[in-house]
Design a protein around this motif. Structure first.
Motif, PDB file in Angstrom:
ATOM      1  N   GLU A   1       0.824  -1.213   0.000  1.00 15.89           N
ATOM      2  CA  GLU A   1       0.000   0.000   0.000  1.00 15.89           C
ATOM      3  C   GLU A   1       0.853   1.257   0.000  1.00 15.89           C
ATOM      4  N   GLU A   2       2.027   1.185   0.655  1.00 15.79           N
ATOM      5  CA  GLU A   2       2.921   2.351   0.618  1.00 15.79           C
ATOM      6  C   GLU A   2       3.252   2.715  -0.820  1.00 15.79           C
ATOM      7  N   SER A   3       3.564   1.668  -1.607  1.00 13.36           N
ATOM      8  CA  SER A   3       3.932   1.931  -2.986  1.00 13.36           C
ATOM      9  C   SER A   3       2.742   2.447  -3.783  1.00 13.36           C
ATOM     10  N   ILE A   4       1.563   1.912  -3.486  1.00  7.10           N
ATOM     11  CA  ILE A   4       0.373   2.352  -4.223  1.00  7.10           C
ATOM     12  C   ILE A   4       0.071   3.804  -3.901  1.00  7.10           C
ATOM     13  N   GLN A   5       0.207   4.149  -2.630  1.00  5.24           N
ATOM     14  CA  GLN A   5      -0.103   5.528  -2.263  1.00  5.24           C
ATOM     15  C   GLN A   5       0.951   6.483  -2.755  1.00  5.24           C
ATOM     16  N   ASN A   6       2.152   5.962  -3.004  1.00  8.38           N
ATOM     17  CA  ASN A   6       3.158   6.807  -3.603  1.00  8.38           C
ATOM     18  C   ASN A   6       2.789   7.132  -5.045  1.00  8.38           C
ATOM     19  N   SER A   7       2.205   6.148  -5.730  1.00 10.54           N
ATOM     20  CA  SER A   7       1.923   6.387  -7.142  1.00 10.54           C
ATOM     21  C   SER A   7       0.789   7.379  -7.318  1.00 10.54           C
ATOM     22  N   ASP A   8      -0.127   7.388  -6.358  1.00  9.60           N
ATOM     23  CA  ASP A   8      -1.243   8.314  -6.490  1.00  9.60           C
ATOM     24  C   ASP A   8      -1.726   8.659  -5.096  1.00  9.60           C
TER      25      ASP A   8
ATOM     26  N   ILE B   1      -6.504  -2.697  -4.329  1.00 14.72           N
ATOM     27  CA  ILE B   1      -5.522  -2.714  -5.422  1.00 14.72           C
ATOM     28  C   ILE B   1      -4.372  -3.648  -5.063  1.00 14.72           C
ATOM     29  N   ALA B   2      -3.970  -3.646  -3.787  1.00 18.84           N
ATOM     30  CA  ALA B   2      -2.872  -4.525  -3.374  1.00 18.84           C
ATOM     31  C   ALA B   2      -3.241  -5.983  -3.606  1.00 18.84           C
ATOM     32  N   ILE B   3      -4.464  -6.338  -3.228  1.00 18.52           N
ATOM     33  CA  ILE B   3      -4.878  -7.730  -3.428  1.00 18.52           C
ATOM     34  C   ILE B   3      -4.902  -8.070  -4.924  1.00 18.52           C
ATOM     35  N   SER B   4      -5.349  -7.108  -5.735  1.00 14.77           N
ATOM     36  CA  SER B   4      -5.389  -7.412  -7.174  1.00 14.77           C
ATOM     37  C   SER B   4      -3.988  -7.585  -7.723  1.00 14.77           C
ATOM     38  N   TRP B   5      -3.054  -6.801  -7.238  1.00 15.43           N
ATOM     39  CA  TRP B   5      -1.678  -6.978  -7.697  1.00 15.43           C
ATOM     40  C   TRP B   5      -1.110  -8.314  -7.271  1.00 15.43           C
ATOM     41  N   LEU B   6      -1.458  -8.764  -6.085  1.00 17.74           N
ATOM     42  CA  LEU B   6      -0.964 -10.071  -5.652  1.00 17.74           C
ATOM     43  C   LEU B   6      -1.515 -11.173  -6.556  1.00 17.74           C
ATOM     44  N   GLU B   7      -2.724 -10.958  -7.049  1.00 15.79           N
ATOM     45  CA  GLU B   7      -3.246 -11.935  -8.005  1.00 15.79           C
ATOM     46  C   GLU B   7      -2.463 -11.884  -9.308  1.00 15.79           C
TER      47      GLU B   7
ATOM     48  N   PHE C   1      -4.026 -17.476  -2.893  1.00 22.05           N
ATOM     49  CA  PHE C   1      -4.614 -16.961  -1.653  1.00 22.05           C
ATOM     50  C   PHE C   1      -4.114 -15.558  -1.341  1.00 22.05           C
ATOM     51  N   PRO C   2      -4.342 -14.614  -2.224  1.00 18.67           N
ATOM     52  CA  PRO C   2      -3.806 -13.283  -1.957  1.00 18.67           C
ATOM     53  C   PRO C   2      -4.396 -12.629  -0.723  1.00 18.67           C
ATOM     54  N   LYS C   3      -5.636 -12.957  -0.384  1.00 22.03           N
ATOM     55  CA  LYS C   3      -6.244 -12.284   0.765  1.00 22.03           C
ATOM     56  C   LYS C   3      -5.538 -12.670   2.068  1.00 22.03           C
ATOM     57  N   GLN C   4      -4.975 -13.874   2.113  1.00 20.81           N
ATOM     58  CA  GLN C   4      -4.245 -14.242   3.332  1.00 20.81           C
ATOM     59  C   GLN C   4      -2.857 -13.635   3.338  1.00 20.81           C
ATOM     60  N   ILE C   5      -2.241 -13.611   2.149  1.00 18.51           N
ATOM     61  CA  ILE C   5      -0.863 -13.130   2.101  1.00 18.51           C
ATOM     62  C   ILE C   5      -0.807 -11.645   2.416  1.00 18.51           C
ATOM     63  N   VAL C   6      -1.868 -10.929   2.085  1.00 21.00           N
ATOM     64  CA  VAL C   6      -1.865  -9.487   2.355  1.00 21.00           C
ATOM     65  C   VAL C   6      -1.668  -9.216   3.838  1.00 21.00           C
ATOM     66  N   ASN C   7      -2.154 -10.104   4.680  1.00 23.97           N
ATOM     67  CA  ASN C   7      -2.005  -9.909   6.119  1.00 23.97           C
ATOM     68  C   ASN C   7      -0.821 -10.641   6.705  1.00 23.97           C
ATOM     69  N   ALA C   8       0.030 -11.162   5.870  1.00 24.87           N
ATOM     70  CA  ALA C   8       1.148 -11.937   6.393  1.00 24.87           C
ATOM     71  C   ALA C   8       2.349 -11.044   6.644  1.00 24.87           C
ATOM     72  N   TYR C   9       3.291 -11.536   7.434  1.00 26.55           N
ATOM     73  CA  TYR C   9       4.543 -10.830   7.684  1.00 26.55           C
ATOM     74  C   TYR C   9       5.643 -11.426   6.814  1.00 26.55           C
ATOM     75  N   PRO C  10       6.667 -10.638   6.512  1.00 23.40           N
ATOM     76  CA  PRO C  10       7.668 -11.123   5.547  1.00 23.40           C
ATOM     77  C   PRO C  10       8.368 -12.411   5.946  1.00 23.40           C
ATOM     78  N   HIS C  11       8.548 -12.654   7.243  1.00 20.73           N
ATOM     79  CA  HIS C  11       9.297 -13.851   7.592  1.00 20.73           C
ATOM     80  C   HIS C  11       8.467 -15.110   7.398  1.00 20.73           C
ATOM     81  N   GLU C  12       7.165 -14.940   7.138  1.00 22.57           N
ATOM     82  CA  GLU C  12       6.338 -16.117   6.905  1.00 22.57           C
ATOM     83  C   GLU C  12       6.333 -16.539   5.439  1.00 22.57           C
ATOM     84  N   LEU C  13       6.933 -15.743   4.587  1.00 21.53           N
ATOM     85  CA  LEU C  13       6.872 -16.058   3.163  1.00 21.53           C
ATOM     86  C   LEU C  13       8.136 -16.755   2.705  1.00 21.53           C
TER      87      LEU C  13
END
Lengths: 295, 309, 350
Positions: free
Chosen positions: C139-146, C157-163, C169-181
């Protein structure tokens, strides 16, 4: 849910540590005071210490106030309630000074590396290597002349009250190496976090860096604060002694001279509670904030 | 800002930066005194008295002059030269400063030995042998040591041992060992899973060797040096503070804290007005300079060791 | 149509042991919808080039000269007055007012960094802040763009980009922390972050080096499909020439901070007029009958570089020249051997 169990476990461990350190203090006190019994003055034996410890703890837990075990002229609870607010205000004041002045200056020094803040931190570093009692001795004549007429802090002039209160607080927060260590530690943490890759990646997408820096540095900053609390409490002893403040640390000194068991153990217990609480808060904060400790 | 490249870029020889130099300068008296103090060793019980035998009329002369501080460079009857004058009881201040630093050296030595040994022991149990049976007790001991209210414990122990200076040193060593544990523990954790340690283990290097030689000596020498300096500094700090509260070492041991106390203690009437008097000033200055020197030295070692340099 | 043109870029660093010429007189251009592959060993200056383009170089003195043309705008415009450089033989004198230079550069880069030029990094897991959820960082990057996009909309928009980067399962990954990926997933997240503003240029700084080969192929395929979909140009930095064979249109070879060759892909893989270093790199990946196809010697220390041509201690081509001493004494300039193929070697220079 996992967080909840972890926090409860830390709390229980803290309580256990508190009880153990109180027990050790009972053992130590038993070595240098004597018991008044019907047969006259005797040394404390191991069983006596255990008895005293258990009865003291149970009294404290059930009644919520400190017991007066050995016969003494002064009542523990009244001494503590009289002096607690003074000591608490001085200690809390210096924590406020540290958080509102030293930590932000250290933060700015580490992130933006402004010359002014670096100068401030160097000056602070030099002053902080002076022990608290020497700083107090040097400043006390000035303090007595300008603010000392107040006595116990009753005055209508705001400037006098602020000066009366703030000079011991500032001395307490700088001396004994405290100010220099804290500001140096904050500077080091912030500048080492700034070198991390995720900060570079965040600036590549033009994100605001300060939230990232803040959230990553809260835990190191708070850990140095909580580990230095013992020095703060030790310095409070000196500051109260020199600046004529009637707080519980002064009462503790008096009680140690008079070998007044009740007061010593009560005040030592209060200090232990403060220290254990800060350590617990440190672990609690790291569990809450750091996602890597959650799984 | 100007940068030039030539075949030999100019900079300090690696190893000395400004902090180390100033720090060494300021704490040099301490080091000097500790060395010279070895030669004063037969006079440790009554330092300074060796110049003034008890029946010397000079003592009486000084004692009669109750209201004046005695900074005088004139030699007395016995035509000895007193560098910083004498205190109220006729003892040479300079010699007492030297002997005080010698005592601090020995006390500090005990402190750092205890704190480092205990610290390494606890840290190895906590971070290296994480599954052993002794880990939980070690953790517990560490937490209990960490949560003591230090100044009260120190005062209680001083009362028990009748204000012995070496008991103070041992106690401070025990209480400082938690900091050493944390630092050594951080290093062990950082290096425990690296590949060279794994390789060393595969080659059969003993655990003791790994911890002491590879992790500590080769990789965290600077932090241990900083802890050693910190140990000396905290002994001086505690001792001076306690002596000011009249809880200092007994007669036979001279320390700078005691000199401050004796300089002020008998002059209650002057306390409010003047703050500090001449007999105490050399000792106070000495404490400030030595502590500042130690802090700068520690900072210099840390700066030299960090990659920023 | 060149969308990015770098001319004579120099980025130097001051270290206690001397001056490090990390990027020394590098010039290349990137054409629209093309992929440029920057190849070189570790320490040859490829990453610093990428960081210089985006203004991520923080050390001193940093960029001291050159031009970076994005479309028709020079990003290093107006910075000459803060930085003066003099070359006296081997000695370089640099006068640079770093504070003002940074400010001016940052204002030149507004609307470009993160919006028109994006970047993805080598180790994706450590390039994400471990204390923030992955969705927040996108979202930081998205808000930077506009800046007008609100929180909720940004999340969608973030979820759509993950798709779009093919995360299940983008809806779960959106709430995940980096060390879980895993490595591959976090690299996809980084790609989503970089592409959130639909940039014209994507700089990929060794994105597949730390991943295992199967994931490598997936990420490369993903990048190529996204390139076709959004019409981006890619600068792909790697040390692996075989990746260049797969995806590059143009290849630039860097050695010791210098660009030694810049040619279309086919020229390189057909061994047309290539630099001896490139030849050595090619020989080490193409299976040959000779088993000792390696470049002798070692990469030089960045502080004490060889005199003359930086590659000459390791060069076998030196002996075939009329005047081999020239390679030791003076450095060849980069010149065109053919119309779109430039090379830095005395053999191919006139």
């Amino acid at each position: 849910m996992v967080i909840f169990y972890k926090v409860i476990k830390e709390l229980l461990v803290s309580i256990l540590i508190l009880l153990t350190s109180t027990y050790i203090m009972f053992v130590l006190l038993g070595q240098f005071t004597y018991k008044n019994t019907t047969q006259g003055i005797q040394k404390y034996s191991f069983n006596d210490i255990n008895d005293e410890y258990f009865s003291w703890t149970i009294y404290l837990i059930t009644k919520g106030e400190f017991p007066n075990q050995t016969k003494s002229i002064r009542d523990v609870n009244s001494i503590i309630s009289q002096g607690f607010s003074r000591t608490f205000s001085i200690v809390a004041g210096s924590i406020v000074v540290i958080s509102l002045v030293f930590i932000p200056v250290g933060f700015v020094s580490g992130y933006k590396k402004l010359k002014l803040s670096k100068l401030f931190s160097t000056a602070l570093f030099i002053i902080s290597s002076v022990p608290v009692f020497l700083l107090s001795i040097f400043i006390r004549p000035f303090w007595v002349n300008n603010f000392g007429q107040i006595g116990l802090g009753q005055s209508n002039d705001l400037f006098l009250r602020i000066g009366y209160f703030s000079i011991p607080v500032i001395i307490l927060s700088i001396g004994d190496g405290l100010g220099g260590e804290i500001i140096k530690h904050v500077e080091d943490s912030v500048s080492s976090i700034e070198k991390e890759k995720y900060i570079l990646a965040a600036s590549a997408r033009n994100a605001k860096i300060i939230p990232h820096l803040l959230k990553n540095s809260i835990i190191p900053i708070f850990s140095i604060l909580s580990s230095r609390i013992t020095i703060l409490l030790g310095g409070a002893l000196i500051v109260e002694y020199i600046f004529f403040s009637e707080g519980i640390t002064k009462a503790a000194l008096q009680a140690l001279q008079d070998k007044d068991w009740n007061v010593i153990i009560a005040i030592a217990f209060i200090f232990s509670v403060i220290i254990v609480f800060m350590n617990f808060l440190n672990k609690f904060l790291s569990i809450i904030i750091d996602p890597r400790l959650r799984s | 800002m100007y940068y030039a490249e030539s075949s030999q870029p100019m900079r300090f020889r690696k190893g000395f930066n400004i902090h180390i130099i100033v720090g060494l300068l300021l704490s040099s008296f301490f080091l000097l005194g500790s060395v010279l103090g070895i030669f004063l060793s037969d006079n440790l019980t009554h330092p300074g008295y060796e110049h003034l035998p008890p029946s010397d009329p000079v003592i009486k002369y000084l004692l009669d002059r109750q209201t004046q501080s005695s900074f005088q460079l004139e030699s007395h009857v016995s035509d000895k030269f007193y560098l910083l004058g004498t205190d109220m009881e006729g003892r040479d201040i300079f010699v007492r400063l030297l002997s005080g630093s010698f005592n601090y050296l020995w006390g500090g030595f005990i402190t750092i030995v205890i704190s480092i040994l205990l610290g390494i022991f606890l840290a190895s149990l906590k971070y290296y042998y994480t599954k052993s049976q002794l880990t939980v007790p070690a953790n517990f001991i560490f937490n209990v040591l960490d949560s003591f209210p230090r100044i009260i414990i120190v005062i209680i122990i001083l009362f028990i041992t009748n204000f012995s200076f070496y008991a103070l040193a041992i106690t401070i060593g025990l209480l400082n060992s938690t900091k050493v544990t944390m630092i050594v523990g951080a290093n062990i954790e950082k290096l425990k899973n690296t590949q060279f340690i794994e390789a060393a283990k595969e080659l059969g290097v003993s655990d003791f060797n790994i911890i002491i030689k590879h992790i500590l000596w080769y990789n965290s020498r600077a932090q241990l040096i900083i802890q050693i300096i910190f140990g000396f500094a905290s002994l001086i700090l505690y001792e001076a503070t306690l002596a000011y509260l009249n809880l200092g070492a007994p007669e036979s041991i001279v320390t700078w804290g005691k000199m401050i106390y004796e300089g002020i203690g008998f002059k209650a009437a002057y306390l409010l007005k003047n703050g500090l008097l001449w007999e105490s000033l050399p000792a106070a200055l000495m404490i400030i300079l030595t502590l500042l020197g130690f802090n700068l030295l520690a900072e210099g070692v840390a700066k030299r060791n960090s990659e920023n340099y | 149509m060149a969308i990015l043109k770098v001319n004579n870029l120099r980025t130097y660093f001051q270290s206690p042991r001397g001056l490090v010429r990390a990027v020394d007189d590098v010039s290349f251009e990137l054409c629209d919808r093309q992929t440029l592959c920057l190849i070189g060993e570790s320490g040859s200056g490829k990453t610093i080039t990428a960081h210089s383009i985006l203004g991520l170089v923080k050390d001193y003195p940093g960029i001291i000269g050159g031009e970076i043309w994005y479309k028709d705008k020079n990003l290093l415009n107006g910075l000459e007055k803060f930085c003066k450089v003099q070359h006296n033989g081997n000695v370089v004198e640099i006068h640079k007012d770093a504070g003002k230079w940074e400010k001016q550069y940052a204002s030149n880069l507004t609307n470009i960094r993160g919006k028109r030029i994006g970047i993805i990094f080598q180790e994706p897991v450590s390039s994400l802040d471990p204390f923030f959820k992955v969705g927040y960082q996108i979202e930081e990057s998205i808000q930077n763009s506009d800046e007008t996009i609100g929180k909720k909309e940004a999340r969608e928009i973030a979820i759509s980009w993950l798709e779009k980067v093919k995360i299940k399962f983008p809806k779960q990954i959106v709430n995940a922390y980096p060390h879980e990926l895993s490595g591959g997933m976090s690299q996809r997240v980084m790609i989503a972050i970089a592409l959130a503003s639909k940039p014209d240029i994507l700089i990929a700084d060794e994105p597949t080096t730390s991943l295992d080969p199967t994931t490598q192929i997936e990420i490369l395929g993903l990048l190529q499909s996204l390139q076709d979909e959004y019409g981006m140009s890619i600068i792909f930095i790697t040390h692996d020439l075989s990746i260049g064979a797969n995806i590059a249109d143009t290849i630039g070879v860097m050695y010791a901070g210098r660009l030694v060759e810049f040619a279309p892909r086919d020229n390189i893989f057909n061994y047309n007029f290539i630099h001896p270093y490139t030849e050595g790199l090619l020989n080490s990946i193409v299976p040959n009958n000779n088993s000792d196809n390696f470049i002798r010697g070692e990469v030089p220390n960045s502080i004490s570089l060889p005199s003359g041509c930086k590659f000459h201690p390791r060069c076998d081509l030196m002996q075939t020249l009329n005047n081999p001493l020239m390679c030791q004494e003076s450095e060849p300039a980069i010149e065109f051997a053919e119309s779109n193929h430039s090379i830095r070697c005395w053999k191919f220079n006139k």
